[in-house]
Design an enzyme around this catalytic site. Structure first.
Site, PDB file in Angstrom:
ATOM      1  N   ARG A  38       5.541 -15.089  -4.727  1.00 37.62           N
ATOM      2  CA  ARG A  38       5.896 -15.643  -3.421  1.00 37.62           C
ATOM      3  C   ARG A  38       4.654 -16.219  -2.762  1.00 37.62           C
ATOM      4  O   ARG A  38       3.556 -16.152  -3.299  1.00 37.62           O
ATOM      5  CB  ARG A  38       6.453 -14.527  -2.527  1.00 37.62           C
TER       6      ARG A  38
ATOM      7  N   GLY B  73       0.786  -1.224   0.000  1.00 40.27           N
ATOM      8  CA  GLY B  73       0.000   0.000   0.000  1.00 40.27           C
ATOM      9  C   GLY B  73       0.820   1.276   0.000  1.00 40.27           C
ATOM     10  O   GLY B  73       0.273   2.382   0.038  1.00 40.27           O
TER      11      GLY B  73
END
Length: 444
Positions: free
Chosen positions: A292, A165
C-alpha cells in the site's frame, strides 16, 4: 482515466488523495462515520456518504457498506489509503468481484504478503536475505521456546498478521519469552483476528530502512530510492527521512535492486514498500512488505518529484510507467515528522478540541493534515492528526528548517508530541545521523 473514485479512508490521507484526484480531473466520493460528519475530507469530496457510527468496525471497516456506496454512486475505483482496509485481501477480492478497481495490487498478493510467515517463505525462496527465524506458526509457548533455543537469544516475538508495532516484543531469555508469549498472542488475536506467532533473531541496534517500489501492469518495476524510518517508539515510526545518512552508494544501489527483485518475484503491481532491517555492518535483511501507500510517502515525493498517489491511480487505470530507473533522480533531503494528539511523556492519546492552530509557512515546508481550529479530536481513531514535511538542499539545511518550523507550530486545547519532536530535531546524535531504532529509549 477514471471519472470517479471512492476513498475508503479518513483524515489527512483522504484529503491527500482528494487533492491529487482534483489535479487529475477525477470526481471523488468520501465515506464517513457519525464522528466525522464535519471532517475536512467530507467537505472536500464531490459526494459524501454516512456509513455508520464512530466504531471503526461499524464504519470504516464495514466492507459491505463501503461497496454498497461504491456501486450506488457508480465509482469506478476505490483508493484505500493506508491503514484500515488498505491491506485487507478480502476487501480487495470483493472489489474485484464487484468489477470495481482496487487501487493497489491484486488480492492474492496482498494475502501472500500480509502474513509475515508466508512472506518470509516467499522472500527466502526468491533469494532475498531474511533474518534467521522460523517459517511456521507457533502452537504454544513451549513451541516458541523450542524455536528460540535453535535460533539463540535474544529473539523477537512477532504476530504473523501484525502491524503498527502490535504483537511485537523482545525476549532475551526463556523466562522473558514465557512471560510475554500469551499476552502478545492475545493482542494479535484481538487486533488482527489471527493469533499466529513466530520468532526471529533479534538484531542489536538496527536501522529501519525501506525501499519504495513501483510497478506497472506490464511487469516494469522500479525503485524510488530509500527512506530511513529508524526513529520509532513502541515499534511505530515517528521521524522519517530520505535519503538515509547511513548508506553508502554501493549499499543503497544494492538495496534498491534487491527490493525490485523481491517485487518482481511475486508479480507485484502498483506502489509498495519493501522494509529492511540493517545492522551496524550494513548487512540488510527483509522485514516485511507493505502492499500500500506508506504514511511517509511524502519524503520520497519531495526528493524525486514524483506524485505517488497519481502514479497509483494511473497504474490502476492501466497506464504504463513513462520513465526508467536511471531517470529517477534524487534531489536534496526531506524529513517528515508525525504529529500525534498524545501526551509527549506517556504517549497516551489526548482527545479534545483544538482551540488554536498555527502552522509554520515557507517554500520548503509542506503540511498533510485534516484538522483546523475547533476541530474535535475523538478517541475513536488513530491519534496522528498531521504530518510536517520539510526539505533542504542538504540534511543540515532540512534539520534547520524542521527546528524552525516546530518552534512555530502551535496546537492548543490538546496535548501533542511536538515537544518530543523538538527534542529529537535538536539532539546532537540526531544531527550526526545516529538514528537507530533505539534512539528514543536511549536518548530521550
Amino acid at each position: 482515466m477514471f471519472k470517479k473514485i471512492l476513498i475508503a479512508n479518513r483524515g489527512e490521507i483522504a484529503v491527500r488523495i482528494i487533492r491529487t484526484c482534483k489535479t487529475l480531473g477525477i470526481k471523488t466520493i468520501a465515506v464517513y462515520s457519525e464522528a466525522d460528519s464535519n471532517a475536512l475530507h467530507v467537505k472536500m469530496a464531490d459526494e459524501a456518504f454516512l456509513i455508520g457510527n464512530p466504531r471503526i468496525s461499524e464504519s470504516y471497516l464495514n466492507i459491505s457498506k463501503i461497496l454498497e456506496v461504491a456501486v450506488s454512486s457508480k465509482a469506478e475505483a476505490i483508493h484505500p489509503g493506508y491503514g484500515l482496509l488498505s491491506e485487507n485481501a478480502e476487501f480487495a477480492r470483493q472489489c474485484e468481484e464487484a468489477a470495481i478497481v482496487f487501487i493497489g495490487p491484486p488480492s492474492h498478493i496482498i494475502e501472500q504478503m500480509g502474513s509475515k510467515i508466508k512472506s518470509r517463505k516467499t522472500m527466502e525462496a526468491a533469494g532475498i536475505p531474511i533474518i534467521s527465524g522460523i517459517t511456521y506458526p507457533l502452537k504454544d509457548v513451549e513451541n516458541a521456546i523450542s524455536a528460540a533455543s535453535q535460533i539463540g537469544y535474544p529473539i523477537m516475538l512477532k504476530a504473523s498478521a501484525g502491524g503498527g508495532g502490535i504483537g511485537i516484543q523482545i525476549a532475551r531469555s526463556e523466562d522473558e519469552l514465557r512471560k510475554i508469549f500469551s499476552g502478545n498472542q492475545r493482542r494479535a488475536e484481538s487486533f488482527f483476528g489471527d493469533g499466529s506467532m513466530f520468532v526471529e533473531q533479534y538484531i542489536e541496534n538496527p536501522r529501519h530502512i525501506e525501499i519504495q517500489v513501483i510497478a506497472d501492469n506490464t511487469g516494469k518495476t522500479l525503485h524510488l530510492w530509500e527512506r530511513e524510518c529508524s526513529i520509532q517508539r513502541r515499534h511505530q515510526k515517528v521521524v522519517e527521512e530520505a535519503p538515509s545518512t547511513f548508506l553508502d552508494e554501493e549499499t543503497r544501489v544494492l538495496m534498491g535492486e534487491t527490493a525490485v527483485k523481491a517485487a518482481k518475484s511475486i508479480g507485484y503491481t502498483n506502489i509498495g514498500t519493501i522494509e529492511f532491517l540493517i545492522d551496524e555492518e550494513k548487512n540488510f535483511y527483509f522485514l516485511e512488505m507493505n502492499t500500500r501507500l506508506q504514511v511517509e510517502h511524502p519524503v520520497t515525493e519531495e526528493i524525486t518529484g514524483i506524485d505517488l498517489v497519481a502514479e497509483q491511480i494511473k497504474i490502476a487505470a492501466g497506464y504504463q510507467l513513462t520513465y526508467n530507473q536511471d531517470e529517477v533522480k534524487r534531489d536534496g533531503h526531506a524529513i517528515e515528522v508525525r504529529i500525534y494528539a498524545e501526551d509527549p511523556k506517556t504517549f497516551f492519546p489526548s482527545p479534545g478540541t483544538i482551540t488554536k492552530l498555527e502552522l509554520p509557512e515557507g517554500s520548503n515546508i509542506r503540511h498533510e493534515l485534516a484538522v483546523k481550529e475547533q476541530y474535535v479530536v475523538t478517541p475513536f481513531y488513530d491519534p496522528m492528526i498531521a504530518k510536517l514535511i520539510v526539505k533542504g538542499s542538504s540534511r543540515a539545511e532540512a534539520i534547520t528548517t524542521l527546528q524552525e518550523a516546530l518552534l512555530k507550530y502551535k496546537v492548543e486545547g490538546i496535548k501533542t508530541n511536538i515537544p518530543m519532536l523538538q527534542a529529537i530535531s535538536t539532539h546532537p546524535e540526531y544531527k550526526k545521523g545516529n538514528t537507530s531504532t533505539h534512539f528514543i529509549s536511549k536518548y530521550l
